[in-house]
Scaffold this motif. Structure first.
Motif, short mmCIF file in Angstrom:
data_model
loop_
_atom_site.label_atom_id
_atom_site.label_comp_id
_atom_site.label_asym_id
_atom_site.label_seq_id
_atom_site.Cartn_x
_atom_site.Cartn_y
_atom_site.Cartn_z
N SER A 148 9.02 -3.81 -15.30
CA SER A 148 9.48 -5.15 -15.67
C SER A 148 10.71 -5.55 -14.88
N VAL A 149 11.57 -4.57 -14.55
CA VAL A 149 12.74 -4.86 -13.73
C VAL A 149 12.30 -5.36 -12.35
N PHE A 150 11.36 -4.63 -11.74
CA PHE A 150 10.87 -5.06 -10.42
C PHE A 150 10.11 -6.38 -10.53
N ALA A 151 9.45 -6.61 -11.64
CA ALA A 151 8.76 -7.89 -11.83
C ALA A 151 9.76 -9.04 -11.83
N GLY A 152 10.88 -8.87 -12.55
CA GLY A 152 11.91 -9.91 -12.55
C GLY A 152 12.50 -10.13 -11.18
N ILE A 153 12.72 -9.04 -10.44
CA ILE A 153 13.27 -9.16 -9.09
C ILE A 153 12.31 -9.92 -8.18
N LEU A 154 11.02 -9.61 -8.26
CA LEU A 154 10.03 -10.29 -7.41
C LEU A 154 9.91 -11.76 -7.76
N VAL A 155 9.98 -12.09 -9.05
CA VAL A 155 9.92 -13.50 -9.46
C VAL A 155 11.11 -14.26 -8.89
N LEU A 156 12.30 -13.70 -9.00
CA LEU A 156 13.49 -14.35 -8.45
C LEU A 156 13.39 -14.49 -6.93
N VAL A 194 0.84 -1.21 0.00
CA VAL A 194 0.00 0.00 0.00
C VAL A 194 0.87 1.25 0.00
N VAL A 195 1.91 1.26 0.85
CA VAL A 195 2.82 2.42 0.90
C VAL A 195 3.50 2.60 -0.45
N TRP A 196 3.94 1.52 -1.05
CA TRP A 196 4.57 1.58 -2.37
C TRP A 196 3.62 2.17 -3.40
N HIS A 197 2.36 1.69 -3.37
CA HIS A 197 1.37 2.17 -4.33
C HIS A 197 1.08 3.66 -4.14
N VAL A 198 0.87 4.07 -2.90
CA VAL A 198 0.54 5.47 -2.63
C VAL A 198 1.72 6.38 -2.97
N ALA A 199 2.93 5.95 -2.61
CA ALA A 199 4.10 6.80 -2.80
C ALA A 199 4.46 6.98 -4.27
N THR A 200 4.08 6.03 -5.12
CA THR A 200 4.44 6.13 -6.54
C THR A 200 3.28 6.54 -7.43
N SER A 201 2.10 6.68 -6.87
CA SER A 201 0.96 7.09 -7.68
C SER A 201 1.03 8.59 -7.95
N PRO A 202 0.87 9.01 -9.20
CA PRO A 202 0.96 10.45 -9.51
C PRO A 202 -0.26 11.25 -9.05
N THR A 203 -1.32 10.57 -8.58
CA THR A 203 -2.54 11.27 -8.20
C THR A 203 -2.84 11.24 -6.71
N LEU A 204 -2.30 10.26 -5.97
CA LEU A 204 -2.64 10.12 -4.56
C LEU A 204 -1.83 11.04 -3.65
N LEU A 205 -0.62 11.38 -4.07
CA LEU A 205 0.22 12.26 -3.28
C LEU A 205 0.78 13.36 -4.16
N PRO A 206 0.97 14.55 -3.60
CA PRO A 206 1.66 15.59 -4.38
C PRO A 206 3.14 15.22 -4.50
N LEU A 214 0.92 -2.23 -8.92
CA LEU A 214 -0.13 -2.85 -9.72
C LEU A 214 0.38 -3.21 -11.12
N LYS A 215 1.18 -2.33 -11.70
CA LYS A 215 1.73 -2.62 -13.02
C LYS A 215 2.81 -3.70 -12.95
N VAL A 216 3.52 -3.75 -11.83
CA VAL A 216 4.52 -4.81 -11.65
C VAL A 216 3.85 -6.17 -11.62
N PHE A 217 2.79 -6.30 -10.82
CA PHE A 217 2.08 -7.59 -10.75
C PHE A 217 1.35 -7.89 -12.06
N GLU A 218 0.90 -6.85 -12.76
CA GLU A 218 0.30 -7.06 -14.07
C GLU A 218 1.34 -7.65 -15.04
N ARG A 219 2.56 -7.14 -14.98
CA ARG A 219 3.63 -7.66 -15.84
C ARG A 219 3.95 -9.11 -15.49
N ILE A 220 3.98 -9.43 -14.20
CA ILE A 220 4.23 -10.81 -13.80
C ILE A 220 3.13 -11.72 -14.34
N TRP A 221 1.88 -11.27 -14.23
CA TRP A 221 0.76 -12.06 -14.73
C TRP A 221 0.88 -12.28 -16.24
#
Length: 271
Positions: free
Chosen positions: A232-240, A22-34, A52-59
């Motif tokens: 995609s980089v984070f997706a590869g890291i999470l898979v490993l 959740v913290v990751w999502h909020v901190a990187t969302s361009p609309t939830l935080l200034p 969300l896009k990282v897990f979408e890439r993994i899927w």
């Protein structure tokens, strides 16, 4: 750490993982935080990705089958490096621990090899063994070997002299001492090293793929990194990371089966 984790603690671990997402999502969302650290609200997502896009890439990778051949190569390299490094470390550790003369002779060379930053051997292994699987396995073996070796060596050297003396009084041969005294004494040290060795075997495989390969998860990460596709980089890291944890869990299961004589965490002796 306790061998068995209570259900409540497991739920707390899952909750902590969810909170981090959740913290990751909020901190990187361009609309939830200034924009706090960047002048542009899209820069946080560019540098740190969006979960969300990282897990979408993994899927997409798994549903399309794209990742399977690369993952198979990386896992095979990791398992081979893990097994070969463990067997060599176990054999050398037992031999030198039981051979004081050989240990004294080889001690400076082993220390010199262990102090060497072994990641720099990857290009050399690439020249020696080519850019195929062998060079990645060789690098992984060098990372796994020394952890297992030093733990086995120390475990055998710390066998109780009283136990050894009693076993010899009872007529135990050197082979029986090795089987019933030295090896069981070293096993707890071995499994302690194996938990670290799993991660290092992955490091050897992925670093080797990163430096020179045409397949493997490390190769995939290198390709997407070249196009600045951070999700995609984070997706590869999470898979490993997920598969490294799975291998570590397998080591834990083997440890529980083979070291049944050891008391588990949280168990108390009955008086």
């Amino acid at each position: 750490m306790p061998a068995r984790i209570s259900n409540s603690l497991r739920w707390w671990q899952i909750g902590l993982f969810a909170a981090l997402l959740v913290v990751w999502h909020v901190a990187t969302s361009p609309t939830l935080l200034p924009p706090i650290y960047f002048d542009n609200p899209d820069k946080a997502a560019f540098f740190f990705g969006e979960p969300l896009k990282v897990f979408e890439r993994i899927w997409i990778w798994f549903s399309s089958g794209f990742i399977y051949p690369h993952l198979w190569v990386t896992l095979l390299e990791t398992l081979m490096a893990f097994l070969v490094g463990t067997v060599l470390g176990l054999a050398m550790g037992l031999w030198l621990a039981l051979s004081p003369t050989a240990s004294a002779l080889l001690d400076p060379y082993i220390k010199a090899l262990n102090s060497m930053p072994r990641v720099i051997l990857a290009p050399i292994f690439g020249v020696w063994f080519g850019l195929g699987m062998a060079s990645k396995v060789a690098l992984g073996v060098t990372l796994v070997f020394f952890i297992v070796f030093f733990n086995v060596y120390q475990g055998v050297r710390e066998v109780s002299h009283t136990v050894l003396a009693n076993a010899r009084i009872l007529g135990a041969s050197e082979r029986q001492l090795l089987r019933h005294v030295y090896v069981p004494s070293a096993m707890s040290w071995v499994f302690a090293s194996l938990h670290n060795s799993v991660g290092l075997a992955f490091v050897g495989a992925v670093v080797g793929e990163y430096l020179g390969s045409a397949e493997g998860v490390g190769y995939v990460i290198l390709q997407v990194e070249g196009t600045f596709h951070i999700n995609s980089v984070f997706a590869g890291i999470l898979v490993l990371t997920a598969f490294a944890l799975a291998l570590d869990w397998a080591v834990t299961l083997a440890e529980r089966r083979l070291l049944v004589w050891q008391p588990r965490g949280g168990e108390t002796e009955k008086i």
